[in-house]
Design a protein around this motif. Structure first.
Motif, short mmCIF file in Angstrom:
data_model
loop_
_atom_site.label_atom_id
_atom_site.label_comp_id
_atom_site.label_asym_id
_atom_site.label_seq_id
_atom_site.Cartn_x
_atom_site.Cartn_y
_atom_site.Cartn_z
N GLU A 118 0.84 -1.19 0.00
CA GLU A 118 0.00 0.00 0.00
C GLU A 118 0.88 1.24 0.00
OE1 GLU A 118 -3.66 -0.17 2.62
OE2 GLU A 118 -2.41 -1.68 3.59
N PRO A 119 0.45 2.32 -0.67
CA PRO A 119 1.25 3.56 -0.70
C PRO A 119 1.06 4.37 0.57
CG PRO A 119 -0.73 3.84 -2.02
CD PRO A 119 -0.74 2.42 -1.54
N LEU A 120 1.74 3.95 1.64
CA LEU A 120 1.53 4.55 2.95
C LEU A 120 2.69 5.43 3.40
CD1 LEU A 120 -0.14 1.55 4.84
CD2 LEU A 120 -1.23 3.53 3.77
N GLY A 121 3.52 5.88 2.45
CA GLY A 121 4.54 6.84 2.79
C GLY A 121 5.96 6.32 2.76
N THR A 122 6.90 7.26 2.90
CA THR A 122 8.32 6.93 2.76
C THR A 122 8.81 6.02 3.88
OG1 THR A 122 8.86 9.00 3.93
CG2 THR A 122 8.82 9.06 1.51
N GLY A 123 8.36 6.29 5.11
CA GLY A 123 8.78 5.44 6.22
C GLY A 123 8.24 4.02 6.08
N HIS A 124 7.00 3.91 5.65
CA HIS A 124 6.38 2.59 5.43
C HIS A 124 7.11 1.84 4.32
CE1 HIS A 124 3.36 -0.19 3.69
NE2 HIS A 124 3.01 -0.38 4.96
N LEU A 148 5.41 3.24 13.19
CA LEU A 148 4.33 2.37 12.71
C LEU A 148 3.47 1.87 13.88
CD1 LEU A 148 6.17 0.20 10.01
CD2 LEU A 148 4.76 2.22 9.63
N ASP A 149 4.13 1.43 14.94
CA ASP A 149 3.40 0.85 16.07
C ASP A 149 2.51 1.87 16.76
OD1 ASP A 149 4.63 -1.56 15.58
OD2 ASP A 149 6.13 -1.35 17.16
N HIS A 150 2.94 3.15 16.77
CA HIS A 150 2.19 4.19 17.47
C HIS A 150 1.41 5.09 16.51
CE1 HIS A 150 5.01 2.82 20.56
NE2 HIS A 150 4.16 3.31 21.44
N ASN A 151 1.35 4.65 15.27
CA ASN A 151 0.52 5.33 14.26
C ASN A 151 0.85 6.82 14.17
OD1 ASN A 151 -1.43 4.95 12.24
ND2 ASN A 151 -3.05 5.80 13.53
N GLU A 198 0.46 9.88 5.96
CA GLU A 198 1.38 8.78 5.67
C GLU A 198 2.43 8.65 6.78
OE1 GLU A 198 1.37 8.82 0.78
OE2 GLU A 198 2.94 9.91 1.84
N TYR A 199 3.11 7.51 6.77
CA TYR A 199 4.24 7.28 7.67
C TYR A 199 5.51 7.79 6.98
CZ TYR A 199 0.90 4.08 9.84
OH TYR A 199 -0.22 3.53 10.41
N GLN A 200 6.19 8.74 7.60
CA GLN A 200 7.29 9.44 6.94
C GLN A 200 8.65 9.03 7.51
OE1 GLN A 200 6.50 11.02 4.39
NE2 GLN A 200 4.43 11.83 4.62
N ILE A 201 9.66 8.98 6.64
CA ILE A 201 11.03 8.73 7.10
C ILE A 201 11.47 9.81 8.07
CG2 ILE A 201 12.01 9.91 5.08
CD1 ILE A 201 14.43 8.08 5.28
N ASN A 202 11.01 11.05 7.87
CA ASN A 202 11.43 12.15 8.73
C ASN A 202 11.08 11.92 10.20
OD1 ASN A 202 12.47 13.44 6.55
ND2 ASN A 202 11.11 15.21 6.62
N ASP A 203 9.96 11.24 10.45
CA ASP A 203 9.57 11.01 11.84
C ASP A 203 10.52 10.02 12.53
OD1 ASP A 203 7.27 12.72 12.14
OD2 ASP A 203 6.27 11.41 10.71
N GLY A 204 11.04 9.06 11.78
CA GLY A 204 12.07 8.18 12.33
C GLY A 204 13.37 8.93 12.56
#
Length: 338
Positions: free
Chosen positions: A88-94, A188-191, A197-203
């Motif tokens: 699924e297209p759920l973002g860069t982190g995903h 991912l675990d904490h949404n 989307e899930y972003q690489i920047n948040d990691g």
């Protein structure tokens, strides 16, 4: 060293060309974008690449031919090819976490929609290097904020107020990419969602909060392949670089009949050019025929026939038949204009 290449997007801004071919496999200066990007990164890293992990989308679109092409690319660089799918297209982190089995040790993550010219000088003392390029309109990009010690202390997406003019280009080095994996798993675990989307920047931000050292790396050239116009421009710039590098760009099997090539041009195997001027800044794929035409600053792909044309800033796909007096065109695969 590993190279991780997220490339699951469909490339909608480059349609109609990406309706039949994934954007990273669109050729620029005679070589698919992802092939050129990965080869250039491997060259400037200057050390053995043990694995290249490609993150693809729907198998119906990224099929066996794509897997075969990418496997040949990796093996040609002496590396193992690993193929992953982002369902699924759920973002860069995903996307990156879709390849979590390969996320260990030193690695470069590179998004396959840009090309670069650079000398990578890795700061081995840093936990990560984020490559940036100075831009004229930083408000249109994600940018980095630097400390007085020239360390990255913040990532800001499309800032409304000036932060810096150093835009993130989508290429990252991690001394241990497993640390990014750990933080993205938390995301991912904490949404933790930004922009839906899930972003690489948040990691990355979580790594910064734990005191890990991020430094900027700078590239000499950053070339986009997002839409037709900028892809044609990137083709132009890349041909200029390859000419300066002394690369042989015209195949020996090209047939010229009352034809003129204005360099730099890339002309692939078994192309026939009759009563035509080609160039400057034209790339032509294999088994193509050009007749009674003038073509400059354009990309023409394989197994295509172009007649009676005056083309500038054009992009023409594979297996196209084009006969006419149009000038600026963008034709996808299997199109006919007679």
């Amino acid at each position: 060293m590993k190279i991780i290449v997220p490339m699951a997007g469909r490339g909608s801004r480059l349609r109609p060309h990406t309706l039949t071919v994934p954007k990273p496999l669109i050729p620029v200066a005679g070589k698919p974008i992802v092939h050129r990007l990965v080869s250039d990164i491997a060259k400037v890293l200057g050390e053995p690449i043990e694995e290249i992990a490609f993150i693809l989308g729907d198998p119906a679109f990224f099929g066996d031919d794509v897997v075969e092409s990418l496997t040949e690319l990796a093996e040609g660089l002496g590396a193992k090819a690993s193929i992953y799918r982002q369902d699924e297209p759920l973002g860069t982190g995903h996307a990156i976490m879709s390849a979590k089995e390969s996320l260990s040790g030193p690695a470069v993550i590179a998004y396959a929609d840009t090309l670069i010219r650079a000398d990578f000088d890795l700061d081995r003392k840093a936990d990560s290097v984020i490559w940036v390029k100075q831009v004229d309109r930083p408000e249109a990009y994600g940018v980095v904020k630097l400390s007085e010690a020239n360390e990255i202390v913040e990532l800001v997406e499309k800032p409304k107020e000036y932060v810096s003019d150093l835009a993130v280009i989508g290429i990252y080095y991690f001394k241990d990419v497993g640390q990014l994996k750990e933080e993205l798993q938390y995301v991912l675990d904490h949404n933790v969602i930004n922009g839906g989307e899930y972003q690489i920047n948040d990691g990355i931000k979580r790594m910064m909060e734990k005191g890990m050292k991020f430094v900027p790396g700078k590239v000499d050239e950053w070339m986009d392949c997002g839409n037709k116009d900028v892809t044609v421009e990137t083709n132009q710039r890349m041909l200029g670089f390859l000419e300066k590098d002394g690369e042989e760009l015209v195949a020996p099997t090209v047939i010229l009949e009352n034809a003129n090539i204005v360099e730099p041009c890339f002309i692939a195997e078994d192309v026939t050019i009759r009563n035509t001027t080609v160039g400057p800044y034209v790339s032509v794929g294999a088994n193509t025929v050009l007749e009674n035409s003038t073509i400059k600053n354009s990309i023409i792909q394989s197994n295509t026939k172009i007649m009676n044309a005056n083309l500038d800033n054009a992009m023409v796909g594979n297996h196209v038949v084009f006969d006419g007096k149009f000038e600026t065109v963008s034709l996808g695969d299997y199109s006919e204009m007679k």
